[in-house]
Design a protein around this motif. Sequence first.
Motif, short mmCIF file in Angstrom:
data_model
loop_
_atom_site.label_atom_id
_atom_site.label_comp_id
_atom_site.label_asym_id
_atom_site.label_seq_id
_atom_site.Cartn_x
_atom_site.Cartn_y
_atom_site.Cartn_z
N PHE A 1 5.78 33.16 13.95
CA PHE A 1 5.53 31.85 13.31
C PHE A 1 4.25 31.91 12.49
CE2 PHE A 1 7.95 30.33 17.13
CZ PHE A 1 8.99 29.72 16.44
N SER A 2 4.24 31.17 11.39
CA SER A 2 3.01 31.00 10.60
C SER A 2 2.78 29.52 10.35
CB SER A 2 3.11 31.74 9.25
OG SER A 2 4.14 31.19 8.45
N ARG A 3 1.54 29.16 10.11
CA ARG A 3 1.20 27.75 9.91
C ARG A 3 1.77 27.24 8.59
NH1 ARG A 3 -4.93 26.37 11.53
NH2 ARG A 3 -3.99 24.31 11.25
N VAL A 4 2.16 25.99 8.58
CA VAL A 4 2.66 25.34 7.38
C VAL A 4 2.04 23.94 7.28
CG1 VAL A 4 4.86 26.58 7.18
CG2 VAL A 4 4.71 24.58 8.68
N SER A 5 2.22 23.32 6.12
CA SER A 5 1.72 21.97 5.89
C SER A 5 2.77 21.16 5.14
CB SER A 5 0.41 22.01 5.09
OG SER A 5 0.64 22.53 3.79
N LEU B 1 11.57 27.10 -0.83
CA LEU B 1 11.98 26.16 0.21
C LEU B 1 11.72 26.84 1.54
CD1 LEU B 1 13.42 23.52 1.08
CD2 LEU B 1 15.59 24.78 0.95
N ARG B 2 10.64 26.45 2.22
CA ARG B 2 10.25 27.10 3.47
C ARG B 2 11.30 26.91 4.54
NH1 ARG B 2 4.70 28.97 3.83
NH2 ARG B 2 5.28 29.52 5.96
N TYR B 3 11.37 27.86 5.45
CA TYR B 3 12.26 27.73 6.59
C TYR B 3 11.84 26.50 7.41
CZ TYR B 3 13.49 32.60 5.51
OH TYR B 3 13.89 33.75 4.89
N GLY B 4 12.80 25.95 8.13
CA GLY B 4 12.56 24.71 8.86
C GLY B 4 11.42 24.80 9.85
N PRO B 5 10.63 23.74 9.97
CA PRO B 5 9.42 23.78 10.80
C PRO B 5 9.61 23.24 12.22
CG PRO B 5 9.40 21.78 9.53
CD PRO B 5 10.69 22.51 9.17
N HIS B 6 8.62 23.55 13.04
CA HIS B 6 8.40 22.85 14.30
C HIS B 6 7.40 21.75 13.96
CE1 HIS B 6 9.89 26.06 17.28
NE2 HIS B 6 10.33 26.38 16.07
N ALA B 7 7.79 20.51 14.19
CA ALA B 7 6.98 19.37 13.74
C ALA B 7 6.63 18.45 14.90
CB ALA B 7 7.73 18.58 12.67
#
Length: 312
Positions: free
Chosen positions: A289-293, A244-250
């Motif tokens: 920060f790292s990229r997520v999808s 469960l990835r940490y919450g994103p900037h969306a």
Amino acid sequence: MARRGKPAARQAVKMCAAALLASSAAAWPAHADWRDDIGTFRIGIVAEPGGGNTVPGLARLTEAYANALGMKVEFVVARDYAALIEAQASGRVQYAVYSALAYATASERCGCVEPLVAPVDADGAVAIRSVLVTRDGRLQDLAAMASHRIAVAPADNVGGALLPLAALSAAGVKIAQDSPFLARAASATAAETMLSGGDADGLFGWEAADADGQSAHSGGTVARLEAAGIPGASLRVLWTSNLLRYGPHAVRSDLDPEAKRRLTVFLTNLKSQTPDVYDLLERAHTGGFSRVSQKDYAIAVAIVRRATAGQE
């Protein structure tokens, strides 16, 4: 005279051509830059407890985002995640900082958001996952749960309740909030005490992990049990969930691709280039920060869908 007339004629032709191009250009509407379309780029965040509408380092953050995008930026402070989700779904904000479950809720709410980046811990951890822990071999495997007593955290605890139930249900394991083998504790600490004191044979807890699924070995349930005096050699992890990835900037999905690119470059370089701004923006996870999808939040969506459907 004839030779002097040819340059004059050519000049006249050029002038006519220029006039024609100018009139043609005027006939087409000017293509507005995406910045002009937006006007002011609005970033939504949730107010810190007791912080009201104030944002620490607001001027510095606003300046950093404005420089990255080349346009006016404004921060909008929401009272809670429900208000933030509604603001982004309605288009009042283009960008929002979410928890994992809040992002999944926004995604289910409108299908109009996409994650750009998520924070990383200093030790490389990018996510948490649920674990099933036993002590002294009291529980042999996952299949034996139904004949044993398994301590579980309160129903709203992510790592110790929501995540394991959603992940196991998705894997076809019969488990529900009211399964008779689950012993609901008043807190995560109380659930750990049940295992250490012999009142439970297993415990649903959590651990941090890196992008490759390797345990970060810092914090988490096993570390807490060891800190409480239980020998690490007596503890065994029988099962782990998906990450469960940490919450994103969306951002909104309809945001111009160039704006998404600029934001992604800005955020992924923020820790190394302007660490003071990073510290203002992200306090819990200090590794950048790292990229997520979208696929990184599949388990978060599963948790939200389970809760929405009222599956027990």
